[in-house]
Each structure stands twice: as structure tokens, then as C-alpha cells.
Design an enzyme around this catalytic site. Sequence first.
Site, PDB file in Angstrom:
ATOM      1  N   SER A 165       1.241  -1.062  -0.037  1.00 42.28           N
ATOM      2  CA  SER A 165       0.366  -0.249   0.139  1.00 42.28           C
ATOM      3  C   SER A 165       0.983   1.446  -0.120  1.00 42.28           C
ATOM      4  O   SER A 165       1.581   1.824   0.484  1.00 42.28           O
ATOM      5  CB  SER A 165      -0.626   0.141   1.060  1.00 42.28           C
ATOM      6  OG  SER A 165      -1.433   1.288   1.086  1.00 42.28           O
ATOM      7  N   LYS A 172     -13.166  -4.117   1.387  1.00 43.14           N
ATOM      8  CA  LYS A 172     -13.872  -3.305   0.944  1.00 43.14           C
ATOM      9  C   LYS A 172     -15.623  -3.810   2.020  1.00 43.14           C
ATOM     10  O   LYS A 172     -16.167  -2.380   1.880  1.00 43.14           O
ATOM     11  CB  LYS A 172     -13.840  -2.328  -0.208  1.00 43.14           C
ATOM     12  CG  LYS A 172     -13.097  -2.088   0.259  1.00 43.14           C
ATOM     13  CD  LYS A 172     -12.474  -1.191  -1.737  1.00 43.14           C
ATOM     14  CE  LYS A 172     -11.129  -0.466  -2.026  1.00 43.14           C
ATOM     15  NZ  LYS A 172     -11.336  -0.008  -2.821  1.00 43.14           N
ATOM     16  N   ASP A 207     -14.024   6.457  -3.910  1.00 39.56           N
ATOM     17  CA  ASP A 207     -12.988   6.181  -5.455  1.00 39.56           C
ATOM     18  C   ASP A 207     -13.654   6.710  -6.738  1.00 39.56           C
ATOM     19  O   ASP A 207     -12.982   7.228  -6.819  1.00 39.56           O
ATOM     20  CB  ASP A 207     -13.167   4.783  -5.003  1.00 39.56           C
ATOM     21  CG  ASP A 207     -12.429   3.526  -4.258  1.00 39.56           C
ATOM     22  OD1 ASP A 207     -10.916   4.500  -4.443  1.00 39.56           O
ATOM     23  OD2 ASP A 207     -11.947   3.081  -4.210  1.00 39.56           O
ATOM     24  N   GLY A 219     -14.944  -3.275 -17.895  1.00 41.17           N
ATOM     25  CA  GLY A 219     -14.825  -3.401 -17.018  1.00 41.17           C
ATOM     26  C   GLY A 219     -16.209  -3.765 -15.942  1.00 41.17           C
ATOM     27  O   GLY A 219     -16.728  -2.417 -16.110  1.00 41.17           O
ATOM     28  N   ALA A 262     -13.450  -1.781  -8.192  1.00 41.59           N
ATOM     29  CA  ALA A 262     -13.422   0.070  -9.048  1.00 41.59           C
ATOM     30  C   ALA A 262     -14.615   0.149 -10.055  1.00 41.59           C
ATOM     31  O   ALA A 262     -14.941   1.652 -10.181  1.00 41.59           O
ATOM     32  CB  ALA A 262     -12.392  -0.297  -9.765  1.00 41.59           C
TER      33      ALA A 262
HETATM   34  P1  NAP Z   1     -11.500  -6.646  -9.245  1.00 41.82           P
HETATM   35  O1  NAP Z   1     -13.094  -6.406  -9.253  1.00 41.82           O
HETATM   36  O2  NAP Z   1     -11.277  -8.474  -9.779  1.00 41.82           O
HETATM   37  O3  NAP Z   1     -12.385  -6.799 -10.932  1.00 41.82           O
HETATM   38  C1  NAP Z   1     -11.352  -6.687 -12.156  1.00 41.82           C
HETATM   39  C2  NAP Z   1     -12.153  -6.354 -13.641  1.00 41.82           C
HETATM   40  O4  NAP Z   1     -11.151  -7.334 -14.419  1.00 41.82           O
HETATM   41  C3  NAP Z   1     -13.714  -7.617 -13.946  1.00 41.82           C
HETATM   42  O5  NAP Z   1     -14.584  -6.326 -15.234  1.00 41.82           O
HETATM   43  C4  NAP Z   1     -12.673  -8.632 -14.876  1.00 41.82           C
HETATM   44  O6  NAP Z   1     -13.223  -8.710 -16.078  1.00 41.82           O
HETATM   45  C5  NAP Z   1     -11.872  -7.612 -15.819  1.00 41.82           C
HETATM   46  N1  NAP Z   1     -10.780  -8.356 -16.337  1.00 41.82           N
HETATM   47  C6  NAP Z   1     -10.062  -9.330 -15.646  1.00 41.82           C
HETATM   48  N2  NAP Z   1      -8.692 -10.086 -16.124  1.00 41.82           N
HETATM   49  C7  NAP Z   1      -9.439  -9.571 -17.466  1.00 41.82           C
HETATM   50  C8  NAP Z   1      -9.156 -10.225 -18.997  1.00 41.82           C
HETATM   51  N3  NAP Z   1      -7.662 -10.987 -19.065  1.00 41.82           N
HETATM   52  N4  NAP Z   1      -9.608  -9.721 -19.883  1.00 41.82           N
HETATM   53  C9  NAP Z   1     -10.891  -8.641 -20.006  1.00 41.82           C
HETATM   54  N5  NAP Z   1     -11.529  -8.108 -18.718  1.00 41.82           N
HETATM   55  C10 NAP Z   1     -10.295  -8.978 -17.567  1.00 41.82           C
HETATM   56  O7  NAP Z   1     -10.922  -5.677  -9.268  1.00 41.82           O
HETATM   57  P2  NAP Z   1     -11.044  -3.997  -9.350  1.00 41.82           P
HETATM   58  O8  NAP Z   1     -11.148  -3.994  -7.096  1.00 41.82           O
HETATM   59  O9  NAP Z   1     -12.354  -3.352  -9.969  1.00 41.82           O
HETATM   60  O10 NAP Z   1      -9.554  -3.480  -9.689  1.00 41.82           O
HETATM   61  C11 NAP Z   1      -9.022  -3.427 -10.892  1.00 41.82           C
HETATM   62  C12 NAP Z   1      -7.839  -2.730 -11.201  1.00 41.82           C
HETATM   63  O11 NAP Z   1      -8.677  -1.070 -10.455  1.00 41.82           O
HETATM   64  C13 NAP Z   1      -6.652  -3.657 -10.293  1.00 41.82           C
HETATM   65  O12 NAP Z   1      -6.102  -3.136 -10.963  1.00 41.82           O
HETATM   66  C14 NAP Z   1      -6.915  -2.702  -9.024  1.00 41.82           C
HETATM   67  O13 NAP Z   1      -5.479  -2.012  -9.161  1.00 41.82           O
HETATM   68  C15 NAP Z   1      -7.334  -0.765  -9.967  1.00 41.82           C
HETATM   69  N6  NAP Z   1      -7.448   0.154  -8.557  1.00 41.82           N
HETATM   70  C16 NAP Z   1      -6.847   1.691  -8.761  1.00 41.82           C
HETATM   71  C17 NAP Z   1      -7.328   2.419  -7.924  1.00 41.82           C
HETATM   72  C18 NAP Z   1      -6.982   3.609  -8.155  1.00 41.82           C
HETATM   73  O14 NAP Z   1      -6.656   4.167  -6.819  1.00 41.82           O
HETATM   74  N7  NAP Z   1      -6.043   3.955  -9.440  1.00 41.82           N
HETATM   75  C19 NAP Z   1      -8.313   2.005  -7.266  1.00 41.82           C
HETATM   76  C20 NAP Z   1      -9.276   0.355  -7.368  1.00 41.82           C
HETATM   77  C21 NAP Z   1      -8.397  -0.708  -7.948  1.00 41.82           C
HETATM   78  P3  NAP Z   1     -14.716 -10.227 -15.321  1.00 41.82           P
HETATM   79  O15 NAP Z   1     -15.719  -9.474 -14.078  1.00 41.82           O
HETATM   80  O16 NAP Z   1     -14.489 -10.240 -16.641  1.00 41.82           O
HETATM   81  O17 NAP Z   1     -14.089 -11.489 -14.799  1.00 41.82           O
END
Ligand code: NAP
Length: 271
Positions: A15, A66, A102, A127, A131
Site C-alpha cells: 500500500s 471493502k 473512489d 470492466g 473499481a
Molecule cells: P475486480 O473487482 O477483481 O474486477 C476486475 C475486472 O477486470 C473485471 O471487470 C474483470 O472482468 C476484468 N478482467 C480481469 N482480467 C481480464 C481479462 N483477461 N480480460 C478482460 N477483462 C479482465 O478488481 P477491481 O477492484 O475492480 O480492480 C481493477 C483494477 O483497478 C486493478 O488493477 C486495481 O489495482 C485498480 N484500482 C485502482 C485504483 C486507483 O486508485 N487507481 C483503485 C481501485 C482499483 P470479468 O468480470 O470478466 O472477470
Amino acid sequence: MTILAGVIGDPIAQSRSPRLHGHWLARYGIDGQYMPLHVRKDDLAETLRLLPRLGFAGVNVTIPHKEAAFALSDERTARAEAAGAANTLVFRDGRIIADNTDGLGFVASVQQGAPNWQMDRPALLLGAGGAARGILAGLLAAGLPEVLVANRTADKAVALADLFPGNVRAVPWDRAPDELGGIGLLANTTSLGMTGQPPLEFALDHLPPEAVVTDVVYAPLRTQLLDRAVARGHATVDGLGMLLHQAVPGFEAWFGVWPEVDDALRAAVLA
Ligand code: NAP
């Protein structure tokens, strides 16, 4: 008395929040401590009961807590309700107040990084995970006329759109590149493009030149998607800004100062 706050997650060593809040505490000369707290799933409820008694003003919450932290809270802000998850907890008068910053952080980051963002145009989110839900709520709260959501697993995009009836439309993943005409903002909210993951392969041919492209991924800071967008002349915003801006309301609630997100903070977090 020293004000205490921190971030709970499992794992937690990665983190960047302690560095971020530590920079602000030093900058504003506040007598406070912000620490990483490694909390396992089975210990979450007990930890949240204990922290206020140990003098904590509140905590940030990260993966995988979360949704559970949201469920364990006594009060929830409207944006936490919309996101169905908490990333910020405030302990007040023996109660746990859940917030989700967020979406606000995402919107503030794009506004700061791309001041010409046309917010009267629809956005397209790639996605439908945690997030995406927070970001979608933030975009609607900011007044966007419509948000399109495309996800590899189509059902999840439909389920997400159903949570926000009216201005959210699920579109098939394969057809999303054809929906780019008229879009003001394209956002990758998937984990594609992260270090160790494949890049996001997504055709940008139909994206209007004035559209902004952003990525929630911030490791690496410049993803292949952002590089391709820059090569086409689009304004781009990286994922670090969202991380910085989402931290602002928590810092203000615990330490009493509305802190600034600037280049010095970015440099401190990246160091
Ligand atoms: P999550 O709930 O696990 O969701 C993951 C998403 O990615 C889903 O829509 C998933 O699709 C998609 N995905 C994963 N592998 C894929 C592939 N090979 N092809 C197509 N789609 C794929 O994760 P999350 O918490 O939303 O986080 C997502 C990203 O956001 C992470 O990289 C995280 O580090 C980043 N994030 C950044 C911030 C920031 O402050 N910048 C804040 C929060 C999160 P499916 O539903 O089809 O599996």
C-alpha cells in the site's frame, strides 16, 4: 494528543497510502500517525471494534475488506451506498461511518489531469468489478448524461447497469469499440495492463480526437493503452491521480485539514 489513522488490508505491505498520508502529515505539521495494518478476514469485525478504543480516528480499507467493512458499519454515506463498499471509515461517538471516495477521487483526478474533459458527453467504462462500480457512481454523481459499461463477462456489466437504472447501458465487450463515437471519456477499470497482466487490446479508431483516455492501473504508470492514446493525440490521465484524490476526504475527516494533491505529493508517493 497524537491522532491515529491507518489502512487495513490483506496483504498491506504494497500500500502506498502510508507514504501519501505521511507526506501530508509532515507538510501540514500535524501531530498524527498513519500506519499500515495487516488484518485478516476473520479478524476484521474485532479489529474495527478495537481500533476506536485504541484512539484511532478512522482507517482506509483496501482489498479484500471493502464490502465487509461496508456491511459492518453503523452509518453509510450516499456514495458508499451507491458503491456498495467502503474505502474510508470514520470512527465517531462509538459509531463506524462508512464512506466511499473512489468515484470522487476518479472524477477529481480526470478533472485535474485533463481540464478540457467534456463532461456533457457519455463515458465508456471497460470492466465491471469493484473499481468500476465506485467510478460509475462518481460519474453519475458528477452529472454525466450517460455511462456505457463493457465487461468480458457480459452478465456482470448488465448487473452493474441494473444497479443504476436510467443512464447506464451495458454494451457487449466485442462491440464496445464501435460505441466510441461521441464519447468524452474512455476508462479502463479492468486489471489488464497491470504489471504481470496482459495489455488491454482495445481498438481506439472510432474515438473522437477530443476524448480523454484514462486507466485505473498505476503500476506501471504509463500503460500500453495510455501510450496508444497519446500517439493518437488524446489527453490522458494515469491511475495514480485517483489514488491520491480518493485519500483527501479521509485525511480531512481524521486530521482536520483539506490537503492538496500536487506534484510534490505525486513525487513523494512514487519515490
Ligand atoms: P475486480 O473487482 O477483481 O474486477 C476486475 C475486472 O477486470 C473485471 O471487470 C474483470 O472482468 C476484468 N478482467 C480481469 N482480467 C481480464 C481479462 N483477461 N480480460 C478482460 N477483462 C479482465 O478488481 P477491481 O477492484 O475492480 O480492480 C481493477 C483494477 O483497478 C486493478 O488493477 C486495481 O489495482 C485498480 N484500482 C485502482 C485504483 C486507483 O486508485 N487507481 C483503485 C481501485 C482499483 P470479468 O468480470 O470478466 O472477470
